[in-house]
Design a protein around this motif. Structure first.
Motif, PDB file in Angstrom:
ATOM      1  N   ARG A  52      -8.745  -0.269  19.533  1.00  0.00           N
ATOM      2  CA  ARG A  52      -9.455  -1.433  18.984  1.00  0.00           C
ATOM      3  C   ARG A  52      -9.526  -1.366  17.465  1.00  0.00           C
ATOM      4  NH1 ARG A  52     -12.035  -5.486  22.201  1.00  0.00           N
ATOM      5  NH2 ARG A  52     -13.156  -5.686  20.258  1.00  0.00           N
ATOM      6  N   GLN A  70     -14.910  -1.495  13.398  1.00  0.00           N
ATOM      7  CA  GLN A  70     -14.576  -1.873  14.777  1.00  0.00           C
ATOM      8  C   GLN A  70     -14.681  -0.673  15.711  1.00  0.00           C
ATOM      9  OE1 GLN A  70     -14.021  -4.872  16.217  1.00  0.00           O
ATOM     10  NE2 GLN A  70     -14.030  -3.687  18.113  1.00  0.00           N
ATOM     11  N   SER A  74     -17.137  -0.353  18.980  1.00  0.00           N
ATOM     12  CA  SER A  74     -16.623  -0.015  20.315  1.00  0.00           C
ATOM     13  C   SER A  74     -17.316   1.218  20.878  1.00  0.00           C
ATOM     14  CB  SER A  74     -15.115   0.219  20.256  1.00  0.00           C
ATOM     15  OG  SER A  74     -14.450  -0.945  19.871  1.00  0.00           O
TER      16      SER A  74
END
Length: 135
Positions: A52, A70, A74
């Protein structure tokens, strides 16, 4: 009959002794199975977070900080207790982006410290012109 009673008395306590020796070994074996299942799960979490983060960091106008953010999102969504003390490293150049996510795995067996990590890499998006273009 007297010999049977004598033999029966000699075996008294054998089951208790065997139980005291076998049960801790079986319990430790069960805990190790759970611990290594957690390591397997933590590796998948780290790999997912790395993929991701790579997707966020490799786009044209993104930065390495975008990838780190990010990855943190996650990890926060998936592994609040499984992957402890996570670390995220994003290396972004003009041609290639690499993300590494790692951390310690929650300990089930006392004294056993295991780590899990995931890595994802790919080309950084950029605008190019076709070779041989004559303008």
């Amino acid at each position: 009959m007297n010999a049977f009673l004598r033999r029966w008395r000699d075996d008294r306590g054998a089951a208790s002794t065997q139980l005291v020796l076998v049960v801790p070994v079986l319990l430790l074996l069960a805990l190790l199975i759970v611990q290594f299942a957690l390591v397997w799960h933590a590796r998948h979490i780290a790999q997912y977070a790395a993929e991701r983060a790579l997707a966020a960091a490799r786009i044209k106008d993104a930065t390495a900080a975008d990838g780190r953010a990010q990855a943190r999102r996650s990890l926060a969504a998936l592994s609040s207790r499984i992957l402890t003390a996570p670390s995220v490293a994003v290396d972004r150049t003009a041609a290639h982006t690499t993300v590494r996510v790692g951390g310690a795995v929650m300990a089930i067996v006392p004294g056993l410290t295991l780590h899990a990590s995931g890595t994802a890499s790919g080309p950084t998006e950029r605008i190019t012109t076709p070779a041989g273009d004559r303008s």
